[in-house]
Design a protein around this motif. Sequence first.
Motif, PDB file in Angstrom:
ATOM      1  N   GLY A  30     -12.509 -12.463 -21.433  1.00  0.00           N
ATOM      2  CA  GLY A  30     -13.329 -13.439 -22.137  1.00  0.00           C
ATOM      3  C   GLY A  30     -14.771 -13.392 -21.677  1.00  0.00           C
ATOM      4  O   GLY A  30     -15.124 -12.696 -20.731  1.00  0.00           O
ATOM      5  N   PHE A  31     -15.633 -14.128 -22.374  1.00  0.00           N
ATOM      6  CA  PHE A  31     -17.036 -14.123 -21.963  1.00  0.00           C
ATOM      7  C   PHE A  31     -17.312 -15.253 -20.977  1.00  0.00           C
ATOM      8  O   PHE A  31     -16.584 -16.244 -20.897  1.00  0.00           O
ATOM      9  CB  PHE A  31     -17.989 -14.169 -23.162  1.00  0.00           C
ATOM     10  N   ALA A  32     -18.374 -15.074 -20.198  1.00  0.00           N
ATOM     11  CA  ALA A  32     -18.686 -15.971 -19.079  1.00  0.00           C
ATOM     12  C   ALA A  32     -19.222 -17.312 -19.574  1.00  0.00           C
ATOM     13  O   ALA A  32     -19.712 -17.424 -20.701  1.00  0.00           O
ATOM     14  CB  ALA A  32     -19.722 -15.306 -18.172  1.00  0.00           C
ATOM     15  N   PRO A  33     -19.158 -18.352 -18.740  1.00  0.00           N
ATOM     16  CA  PRO A  33     -19.783 -19.635 -19.100  1.00  0.00           C
ATOM     17  C   PRO A  33     -21.296 -19.470 -19.242  1.00  0.00           C
ATOM     18  O   PRO A  33     -21.886 -18.500 -18.763  1.00  0.00           O
ATOM     19  CB  PRO A  33     -19.434 -20.542 -17.910  1.00  0.00           C
ATOM     20  N   LEU A 311      -3.727 -16.266 -30.336  1.00  0.00           N
ATOM     21  CA  LEU A 311      -2.889 -15.119 -30.640  1.00  0.00           C
ATOM     22  C   LEU A 311      -2.456 -14.499 -29.316  1.00  0.00           C
ATOM     23  O   LEU A 311      -3.291 -14.281 -28.434  1.00  0.00           O
ATOM     24  CB  LEU A 311      -3.683 -14.112 -31.468  1.00  0.00           C
ATOM     25  N   THR A 312      -1.179 -14.213 -29.170  1.00  0.00           N
ATOM     26  CA  THR A 312      -0.656 -13.628 -27.925  1.00  0.00           C
ATOM     27  C   THR A 312      -0.010 -12.283 -28.223  1.00  0.00           C
ATOM     28  O   THR A 312       0.887 -12.193 -29.063  1.00  0.00           O
ATOM     29  CB  THR A 312       0.370 -14.552 -27.264  1.00  0.00           C
ATOM     30  N   PHE A 313      -0.485 -11.250 -27.535  1.00  0.00           N
ATOM     31  CA  PHE A 313       0.113  -9.916 -27.621  1.00  0.00           C
ATOM     32  C   PHE A 313       0.992  -9.721 -26.386  1.00  0.00           C
ATOM     33  O   PHE A 313       0.487  -9.625 -25.268  1.00  0.00           O
ATOM     34  CB  PHE A 313      -0.972  -8.840 -27.670  1.00  0.00           C
ATOM     35  N   ASP A 314       2.285  -9.647 -26.609  1.00  0.00           N
ATOM     36  CA  ASP A 314       3.257  -9.542 -25.519  1.00  0.00           C
ATOM     37  C   ASP A 314       3.854  -8.138 -25.527  1.00  0.00           C
ATOM     38  O   ASP A 314       4.712  -7.812 -26.348  1.00  0.00           O
ATOM     39  CB  ASP A 314       4.351 -10.595 -25.701  1.00  0.00           C
ATOM     40  N   MET A 337      -9.284  -1.335 -27.357  1.00  0.00           N
ATOM     41  CA  MET A 337      -8.811  -0.793 -28.629  1.00  0.00           C
ATOM     42  C   MET A 337      -8.462  -1.905 -29.609  1.00  0.00           C
ATOM     43  O   MET A 337      -8.706  -1.791 -30.814  1.00  0.00           O
ATOM     44  CB  MET A 337      -7.588   0.087 -28.392  1.00  0.00           C
ATOM     45  N   LEU A 338      -7.886  -2.987 -29.109  1.00  0.00           N
ATOM     46  CA  LEU A 338      -7.513  -4.079 -30.005  1.00  0.00           C
ATOM     47  C   LEU A 338      -8.739  -4.827 -30.521  1.00  0.00           C
ATOM     48  O   LEU A 338      -8.704  -5.420 -31.599  1.00  0.00           O
ATOM     49  CB  LEU A 338      -6.544  -5.028 -29.304  1.00  0.00           C
ATOM     50  N   SER A 339      -9.838  -4.790 -29.782  1.00  0.00           N
ATOM     51  CA  SER A 339     -11.081  -5.339 -30.339  1.00  0.00           C
ATOM     52  C   SER A 339     -11.514  -4.515 -31.542  1.00  0.00           C
ATOM     53  O   SER A 339     -12.028  -5.049 -32.531  1.00  0.00           O
ATOM     54  CB  SER A 339     -12.182  -5.365 -29.271  1.00  0.00           C
ATOM     55  N   GLN A 340     -11.294  -3.192 -31.476  1.00  0.00           N
ATOM     56  CA  GLN A 340     -11.585  -2.331 -32.629  1.00  0.00           C
ATOM     57  C   GLN A 340     -10.675  -2.671 -33.797  1.00  0.00           C
ATOM     58  O   GLN A 340     -11.107  -2.694 -34.951  1.00  0.00           O
ATOM     59  CB  GLN A 340     -11.416  -0.869 -32.224  1.00  0.00           C
ATOM     60  N   ASN A 353     -18.780  -7.833 -31.184  1.00  0.00           N
ATOM     61  CA  ASN A 353     -18.927  -8.258 -29.794  1.00  0.00           C
ATOM     62  C   ASN A 353     -17.573  -8.655 -29.222  1.00  0.00           C
ATOM     63  O   ASN A 353     -16.575  -8.738 -29.931  1.00  0.00           O
ATOM     64  CB  ASN A 353     -19.966  -9.382 -29.653  1.00  0.00           C
ATOM     65  N   GLN A 354     -17.546  -8.919 -27.916  1.00  0.00           N
ATOM     66  CA  GLN A 354     -16.274  -9.127 -27.225  1.00  0.00           C
ATOM     67  C   GLN A 354     -15.656 -10.482 -27.477  1.00  0.00           C
ATOM     68  O   GLN A 354     -14.483 -10.704 -27.130  1.00  0.00           O
ATOM     69  CB  GLN A 354     -16.467  -8.931 -25.731  1.00  0.00           C
ATOM     70  N   ALA A 355     -16.364 -11.395 -28.122  1.00  0.00           N
ATOM     71  CA  ALA A 355     -15.812 -12.727 -28.365  1.00  0.00           C
ATOM     72  C   ALA A 355     -14.641 -12.699 -29.333  1.00  0.00           C
ATOM     73  O   ALA A 355     -13.886 -13.669 -29.418  1.00  0.00           O
ATOM     74  CB  ALA A 355     -16.899 -13.666 -28.894  1.00  0.00           C
ATOM     75  N   VAL A 356     -14.458 -11.588 -30.044  1.00  0.00           N
ATOM     76  CA  VAL A 356     -13.349 -11.497 -30.986  1.00  0.00           C
ATOM     77  C   VAL A 356     -12.007 -11.620 -30.271  1.00  0.00           C
ATOM     78  O   VAL A 356     -10.994 -11.995 -30.876  1.00  0.00           O
ATOM     79  CB  VAL A 356     -13.442 -10.181 -31.784  1.00  0.00           C
ATOM     80  N   LEU A 357     -11.971 -11.329 -28.964  1.00  0.00           N
ATOM     81  CA  LEU A 357     -10.721 -11.427 -28.199  1.00  0.00           C
ATOM     82  C   LEU A 357     -10.672 -12.654 -27.299  1.00  0.00           C
ATOM     83  O   LEU A 357      -9.737 -12.793 -26.515  1.00  0.00           O
ATOM     84  CB  LEU A 357     -10.525 -10.176 -27.340  1.00  0.00           C
ATOM     85  N   ASN A 358     -11.659 -13.522 -27.397  1.00  0.00           N
ATOM     86  CA  ASN A 358     -11.711 -14.647 -26.464  1.00  0.00           C
ATOM     87  C   ASN A 358     -10.522 -15.590 -26.629  1.00  0.00           C
ATOM     88  O   ASN A 358     -10.087 -16.218 -25.659  1.00  0.00           O
ATOM     89  CB  ASN A 358     -13.020 -15.423 -26.646  1.00  0.00           C
ATOM     90  N   SER A 359      -9.983 -15.682 -27.833  1.00  0.00           N
ATOM     91  CA  SER A 359      -8.843 -16.579 -28.076  1.00  0.00           C
ATOM     92  C   SER A 359      -7.517 -15.824 -28.072  1.00  0.00           C
ATOM     93  O   SER A 359      -6.492 -16.362 -28.488  1.00  0.00           O
ATOM     94  CB  SER A 359      -9.014 -17.284 -29.426  1.00  0.00           C
ATOM     95  N   VAL A 360      -7.529 -14.586 -27.596  1.00  0.00           N
ATOM     96  CA  VAL A 360      -6.324 -13.752 -27.571  1.00  0.00           C
ATOM     97  C   VAL A 360      -5.813 -13.647 -26.140  1.00  0.00           C
ATOM     98  O   VAL A 360      -6.591 -13.421 -25.202  1.00  0.00           O
ATOM     99  CB  VAL A 360      -6.619 -12.348 -28.134  1.00  0.00           C
TER     100      VAL A 360
END
Length: 741
Positions: A30-33, A311-314, A337-340, A353-360
């Motif tokens: 995730g991204f920093a505060p 969303l959870t990838f297990d 890769m999953l951000s892609q 940007n990397q925020a696409v995975l912040n809730s994953v």
Amino acid sequence: MSIENTNVSEFLQDATLFLAPDPEIMNNHGFAPRTPLEERCMAKESDPARLEIVRERLMAGANESFEMLENMGAAPGAKWGDCVSAMFTAAGDLSLASTGGVVIFVNLVQYPIKFINKYWAKDPSVGIREGDAFLVNDAHYGQAHNTDQSLMMPVFWEGEHVAWVGATVHEGENGAIEPGGMPSIAEQVWDEGLRMPPFRVAENYRLRRDIVTFLQNSVREPKLQYADMKVKMYTCRRLEQRLHEAIREFGLEAVVSCLRRNLEDTDAEVRRRLMEWPEGTTRHSWWTDGTLRENALIKINLAVTKKGETLTFDYRGSSPEFSNRANNTLDITLKGMLSQLMLAYVWPDLPRNQAVLNSVKFLFDEHSIMRPAPSAPISQCMMSVFTSWSVAQVSVMKFLYGVPGKYTRVIAPWYCMINTFLFGGITQHGEMVGNVCADINGMGGGALADRDGQHSCAPIFATMADLGEQEFMEEEMPFVQLVSKKLMRDNQGFGRQRGGMGYQMMLALRDSPAWGFMLTAIGSKFPNVPGLFGGYGCPTYPLARVRGVDVFEAMKTDPGRFRFSIAEMMNERPFEDAEYSTHPMSLPYALASRGELYMIAQGTGGGFGDPLERDPADVMRDYEEDLISPDVAWRIYRVVFDPQTRIVDEAATAEARDAVRKERLAGAMSYDAFCARHVTPEPPADLPYYGSWRDPKTIYGGSPDHCFPAGHANAPVVMPNPMQVKIEALEKQIAELKGAA
């Protein structure tokens, strides 16, 4: 903190023996505060319209710098688009990446930047100053694999550190045990070539020649190493220039606020969109068919759960790590890769940007193929990470199918394997080289719900990459692609909509005193991608070889003997005294002889829907374009037509398709009956199987009698040397023959 505690902390920091990758950094995608600088700037500048103008200005600078990188780069990866440029916040979070290029690259650069911020910024022997540049390639600190090199530069304004910029190129050659940077015979991390943690290579905007010389002496291509360090440096300087120009025009507050807002707005929009997805879990499993050194079924197990805005990838239950094989990956590589996947195939309208995975969230077993021990080699991580990506694509598309508000169309799996040649040796110009062909970028696209997939379109990791010009390659390299970029008939993922087809390649060495090829692809026995909703997956792909012939001399004397397709060459065998053979597409580096043929095909994307529902007119169009044979038109699509007029017999076609449906119904059984007949309590004893079977908490390590709890640290999978296995088999055979005599 008290003076005593400060002194103790400084002492411990100075006494640290080895700065390994920091788990606190590496385990947080995730991204920093917000930083105090960001809080200050966002309080002063929050106008959305003004910030959007700033963002577009910065985006233009990122795209401009990407074009510089692509046009000036020396490595094939730079020339054909396997590169990227980007801007980061001062904390190291990826805020904005170029439209072209590889998202996974810059999504991982956050980790080395955060390492630099944490360990080098206050270190008196290093520090961070204007004009510094840092280089990294070690995947354990944050790269996809060690063939990639990222150069990062801090951006200052009036003495204050306000941002980072970076450029990444798939350089290829890195001094590994095999040329080209992706050694399949690596059995330990020390076989994998250069392992550069983030370290300073430039001061005051000048590369340090002592460092450059050291790196040049560590690889097979010293010219390439130096040239692309300079190119990445110039690219970062252009990014810095565009940031400075934006600050002069709009103010520091607007630029810093824009970089931060880009992350926060993306995160908020992702969470909003996820709320529209149905609640629940989708599951998918797939298998790779080898380690590149031996055949094996290696499981990738995935359950994707959507709950609320998360969303959870297990991936628990997947194969264990291979302690002495290079097909392991790192969890950060898979996350990249999953951000892609999300930014190119699910929400392509979002900022890169990397925020696409912040809730994953992600779940992995320790000591699995996706979270191995630090000592496990990873130079062929693509063998597992690409399959992990494909099962994720299938699982996510099942969610996307049921969402009314789509931002792209549902798509079957894109082809996901690097069916291309690596090479190394002495060129016709007397230079030592080692790298990879750009044919990797010609992967076939998956079929869509309403449209066929695109032929040889793009790699899964770079949607705007180029295939490369063969004539340009031949000017630099001593081999010729006698057949290049020619679509291979019947090479498609069949379905109501078919997958995009892959092309075939036939190449031969021509002018070199010492030259070799290698292949590092799986999928010769088990297909690499499935279809979707009844569509077929891709076929399997072998390497075909013709040895004992100099094709260039043969073409001089009788050019009519040459065949321009792999099928014709292998079936008709026009060179009488030559040796024809097929092999897995996992060829260790080996010297080639002049004129012998190496032949492979690029893969196809998966099909969408039942092939019996394909419009006969679409089948006939493929037939007329020589994309499919009459056999496929009948056997797969059940289309009846007159071969002379190519007119479809609609009634006979409908009757033939109805007959197949009746056959299906006649052979159908309930799920319980299917399980009773086909499901066994454990893997077959004669199958080298790795991963869970029925229970994801129990992992098999090659045989039914070698199983252990998931995440178990004391159950390593150590593979025997294939050469020793072959020697022992031959010795046994000799002993048996002697005994029989």
